[in-house]
Design a protein around this motif. Structure first.
Motif, short mmCIF file in Angstrom:
data_model
loop_
_atom_site.label_atom_id
_atom_site.label_comp_id
_atom_site.label_asym_id
_atom_site.label_seq_id
_atom_site.Cartn_x
_atom_site.Cartn_y
_atom_site.Cartn_z
N SER A 103 0.84 -1.21 0.00
CA SER A 103 0.00 0.00 0.00
C SER A 103 0.86 1.25 0.00
N GLU A 104 1.89 1.25 0.84
CA GLU A 104 2.81 2.40 0.92
C GLU A 104 3.54 2.59 -0.40
N LEU A 105 4.02 1.49 -0.97
CA LEU A 105 4.77 1.56 -2.21
C LEU A 105 3.94 2.16 -3.34
N GLU A 106 2.72 1.66 -3.51
CA GLU A 106 1.91 2.14 -4.62
C GLU A 106 1.35 3.53 -4.38
N TYR A 107 1.19 3.90 -3.11
CA TYR A 107 0.72 5.26 -2.78
C TYR A 107 1.71 6.30 -3.30
N TYR A 108 2.99 6.01 -3.18
CA TYR A 108 4.03 6.95 -3.60
C TYR A 108 4.52 6.71 -5.02
N ALA A 109 3.95 5.73 -5.71
CA ALA A 109 4.44 5.37 -7.05
C ALA A 109 4.17 6.47 -8.07
N ALA A 110 5.12 6.64 -8.97
CA ALA A 110 4.93 7.57 -10.09
C ALA A 110 4.07 6.95 -11.17
N HIS A 111 4.11 5.62 -11.26
CA HIS A 111 3.25 4.88 -12.17
C HIS A 111 3.19 3.44 -11.69
N ARG A 112 2.19 2.68 -12.18
CA ARG A 112 2.03 1.27 -11.78
C ARG A 112 1.80 0.41 -13.00
N TRP A 113 2.50 -0.69 -13.07
CA TRP A 113 2.25 -1.71 -14.09
C TRP A 113 1.91 -3.01 -13.39
N ASP A 114 0.93 -3.70 -13.88
CA ASP A 114 0.59 -5.04 -13.39
C ASP A 114 0.59 -6.02 -14.55
N VAL A 115 1.12 -7.22 -14.31
CA VAL A 115 1.00 -8.32 -15.26
C VAL A 115 0.45 -9.50 -14.47
N ASP A 116 -0.70 -10.01 -14.88
CA ASP A 116 -1.34 -11.12 -14.16
C ASP A 116 -1.81 -12.17 -15.14
N PHE A 117 -1.62 -13.44 -14.73
CA PHE A 117 -2.00 -14.56 -15.59
C PHE A 117 -3.14 -15.39 -15.02
N LEU A 118 -3.34 -15.34 -13.70
CA LEU A 118 -4.34 -16.19 -13.09
C LEU A 118 -5.44 -15.43 -12.36
N LEU A 119 -5.20 -14.18 -12.00
CA LEU A 119 -6.19 -13.40 -11.25
C LEU A 119 -6.28 -11.99 -11.80
N VAL A 120 -7.45 -11.38 -11.65
CA VAL A 120 -7.61 -9.97 -11.96
C VAL A 120 -6.75 -9.18 -10.97
N PRO A 121 -5.95 -8.23 -11.42
CA PRO A 121 -5.11 -7.45 -10.51
C PRO A 121 -5.91 -6.83 -9.37
N GLY A 122 -5.29 -6.75 -8.21
CA GLY A 122 -5.98 -6.29 -7.00
C GLY A 122 -6.63 -4.93 -7.14
N LEU A 123 -5.96 -3.99 -7.84
CA LEU A 123 -6.50 -2.64 -7.97
C LEU A 123 -7.77 -2.58 -8.82
N LEU A 124 -8.02 -3.63 -9.57
CA LEU A 124 -9.20 -3.67 -10.45
C LEU A 124 -10.33 -4.52 -9.88
N GLN A 125 -10.10 -5.15 -8.74
CA GLN A 125 -11.08 -6.09 -8.21
C GLN A 125 -12.29 -5.39 -7.57
N THR A 126 -13.45 -6.01 -7.72
CA THR A 126 -14.65 -5.55 -7.02
C THR A 126 -14.64 -6.14 -5.61
N GLU A 127 -15.48 -5.59 -4.76
CA GLU A 127 -15.54 -6.07 -3.38
C GLU A 127 -16.01 -7.53 -3.32
N ASP A 128 -17.04 -7.86 -4.08
CA ASP A 128 -17.57 -9.24 -4.05
C ASP A 128 -16.54 -10.23 -4.57
N TRP A 129 -15.82 -9.85 -5.64
CA TRP A 129 -14.83 -10.75 -6.23
C TRP A 129 -13.67 -10.95 -5.26
N ALA A 130 -13.23 -9.87 -4.62
CA ALA A 130 -12.14 -9.97 -3.65
C ALA A 130 -12.55 -10.82 -2.45
#
Length: 283
Positions: A103-130
């Motif tokens: 949380s701290e790392l991404e809060y201060y990030a200048a940009h974020r990249w995610d690569v996921d093969f098995l799950l929807v990335p956490g930042l894109l998840q809905t509450e029910d899915w999570a």
């Protein structure tokens, strides 16, 4: 007497970078301490993250180490001068430390990249899915911790909603989009959420389809957080023994190349949206 809190990943990164600067200057801890007018124990404590360092002292250390990278010095000085506690601190002692460090790392990030093969990335998840995802964990989580994890994950999404928002790019394999986590309705709502977010100017979503030939690089799954300068970038990877934070310059170069590779072979944003829309209609 209270127990001293373990340094966060961001504080440890500051400590590591100061050690790297000293070593690049060819100085021992004793020599660096003499130049600063302190004892070598203090240098060791600063470089281990067990003792903080003021902005003024950091600048003196950088000058003593003949660091000519002024952008890096300014970025490190900004970390040293941070005094406010982030929203994630309310979860300290209640959730694993790696959750808070991310949380701290991404809060201060200048940009974020995610690569996921098995799950929807956490930042894109809905509450029910999570919630369905955390509910499937073995051993089963206590109800209180499950809800804490869901709440924490939902709060992380603020980096995509605040002003200014963090530029974000996700490359998601078709397998992750088709993974039925929870009910059919929850999975459909999750795909709809990804589509909605992909319309934002600062968010780019790309899909790697099953029928892509000559691609099986599952090892490229990662979270990449851009620092204030490229030397302060960080890669986060989950493994069987926990979450790892990677920050060596050589490894960062490898992961940048990995990301550019999966970005290049994935569908463009428009075709990706069409692809996800078709998947949602199938549910």
């Amino acid at each position: 007497m209270g127990t001293k809190r373990e340094p966060t990943a961001r504080q440890m990164r500051l400590a590591v970078e100061l050690r790297r600067l000293r070593e690049a200057a060819g100085l021992s801890s004793r020599e660096a301490a003499a130049m600063l007018g302190v004892n070598s124990v203090q240098i060791s404590q600063i470089e281990s993250g067990t003792s903080g360092v003021s902005e003024q002292r950091l600048r003196r250390m950088a000058a003593n180490y003949a660091c000519l990278d002024q952008e890096l010095v300014e970025a490190l000085a900004a970390i040293a001068s941070e005094r406010t506690q982030g929203w994630w601190e309310e979860y300290r002692g209640r959730l694993p430390t790696s959750f808070l460090d991310l949380s701290e790392l991404e809060y201060y990030a200048a940009h974020r990249w995610d690569v996921d093969f098995l799950l929807v990335p956490g930042l894109l998840q809905t509450e029910d899915w999570a919630r369905a995802l955390f509910s499937s964990r073995v051993p089963e989580l206590p109800e209180e911790e499950l809800e804490l994890r869901v709440a924490h994950r939902m709060q992380r999404r603020t980096i995509l909603e605040r002003a200014p928002a963090v530029p974000y790019e996700a490359v998601i394999h078709e397998a992750a989009l088709r993974m039925m986590v929870g009910s059919r309705a929850a999975s459909r709502a999750q795909l709809t959420r990804v589509l909605e977010l992909s319309e934002a100017e600062h968010i780019t979503v790309r899909v790697i389809p099953f029928d892509l030939e000559h691609f099986a690089d599952l090892g490229a799954a990662m979270v990449y957080a851009g620092g204030a300068v490229p030397k302060l970038d960080t890669v986060v990877r989950d493994g069987p023994h926990g979450t790892g934070f990677i920050d060596s310059e050589a490894q960062l170069g490898v992961f940048r190349a990995h990301f550019r590779r999966v970005e290049a072979v994935s569908l463009d944003p428009d075709r990706s949206r069409d692809f996800i829309h078709r998947l949602a209609k199938e549910l």
